[in-house]
Each structure stands twice: as C-alpha cells, then as structure tokens.
Design a protein around this motif. Structure first.
Motif, short mmCIF file in Angstrom:
data_model
loop_
_atom_site.label_atom_id
_atom_site.label_comp_id
_atom_site.label_asym_id
_atom_site.label_seq_id
_atom_site.Cartn_x
_atom_site.Cartn_y
_atom_site.Cartn_z
N ALA A 190 0.84 -1.20 0.00
CA ALA A 190 0.00 0.00 0.00
C ALA A 190 0.87 1.25 0.00
N ILE A 191 0.40 2.25 -0.72
CA ILE A 191 1.06 3.55 -0.71
C ILE A 191 0.00 4.61 -0.93
N ASP A 192 -0.03 5.58 -0.06
CA ASP A 192 -0.96 6.70 -0.14
C ASP A 192 -2.41 6.22 -0.28
N GLY A 193 -2.79 5.19 0.46
CA GLY A 193 -4.16 4.72 0.46
C GLY A 193 -4.53 3.76 -0.66
N HIS A 194 -3.63 3.52 -1.59
CA HIS A 194 -3.88 2.58 -2.68
C HIS A 194 -3.24 1.25 -2.33
N LYS A 195 -4.06 0.18 -2.32
CA LYS A 195 -3.59 -1.14 -1.91
C LYS A 195 -3.61 -2.09 -3.10
N ILE A 196 -2.51 -2.82 -3.28
CA ILE A 196 -2.41 -3.84 -4.31
C ILE A 196 -2.28 -5.18 -3.61
N LEU A 197 -3.24 -6.07 -3.84
CA LEU A 197 -3.28 -7.39 -3.22
C LEU A 197 -2.75 -8.41 -4.21
N PHE A 198 -1.90 -9.33 -3.74
CA PHE A 198 -1.34 -10.35 -4.63
C PHE A 198 -0.98 -11.60 -3.84
N ARG A 199 -0.89 -12.73 -4.56
CA ARG A 199 -0.44 -13.98 -3.97
C ARG A 199 1.05 -14.13 -4.27
#
Length: 80
Positions: free
Chosen positions: A33-42
C-alpha cells in the motif's frame, strides 16, 4: 507472521519501488500500500514479487506499507 524480505530502490526515473520476497515454503497473501492505494497479490513459496512503483516522485520507502500472511488462513483469496 511469515518470513519476508522487503527491498526498496529508486528506478531510473527516480520513482520509489518495493519488492517482497517470500522466505517460507508456504504460499502467502500480501498487499503493498502507498498513499491509500492497496495492491493485493499472492506470493508463491521461495519467490519474489514484481517491483511495485510509486506514482509520485515525492514518495520514498517510508511511504510504503507491506503486509503478508499465510494464504491458507485467508480462504477468500484462494483460487476456486
């Protein structure tokens, strides 16, 4: 918590980047996450993620947040 390694760098354009490496024999679910943007991954066992890049040159390594946990504990993120 699983054992992970987090690497930080700046790319050739000056943007901050982060990479997560899995040091366990189990698959993980992670987010960057950076500045409220979240990237989810396996993240597979004993592998590294791709480099995730900030969208603004003013961000640095302290602006990134990294979280990982064992995939088996989060069945909603497992592939059907």
């Amino acid at each position: 918590m699983p054992r992970i390694t987090v690497k930080h760098q700046r790319n050739i354009n000056g943007f901050a980047e982060v990479q997560v490496s899995n040091a366990t024999m189990k698959n993980l679910i992670c987010h960057v996450a950076i500045d409220g943007h979240k990237i989810l991954f396996r993240l597979k066992a004993i592998e590294a993620s791709k480099w995730y890049t900030a969208t603004d040159i003013r961000f640095n390594h302290t602006h990134f947040s990294v979280w990982c946990d064992y995939l088996k504990l989060h069945p909603q993120y497992q592939k059907p």
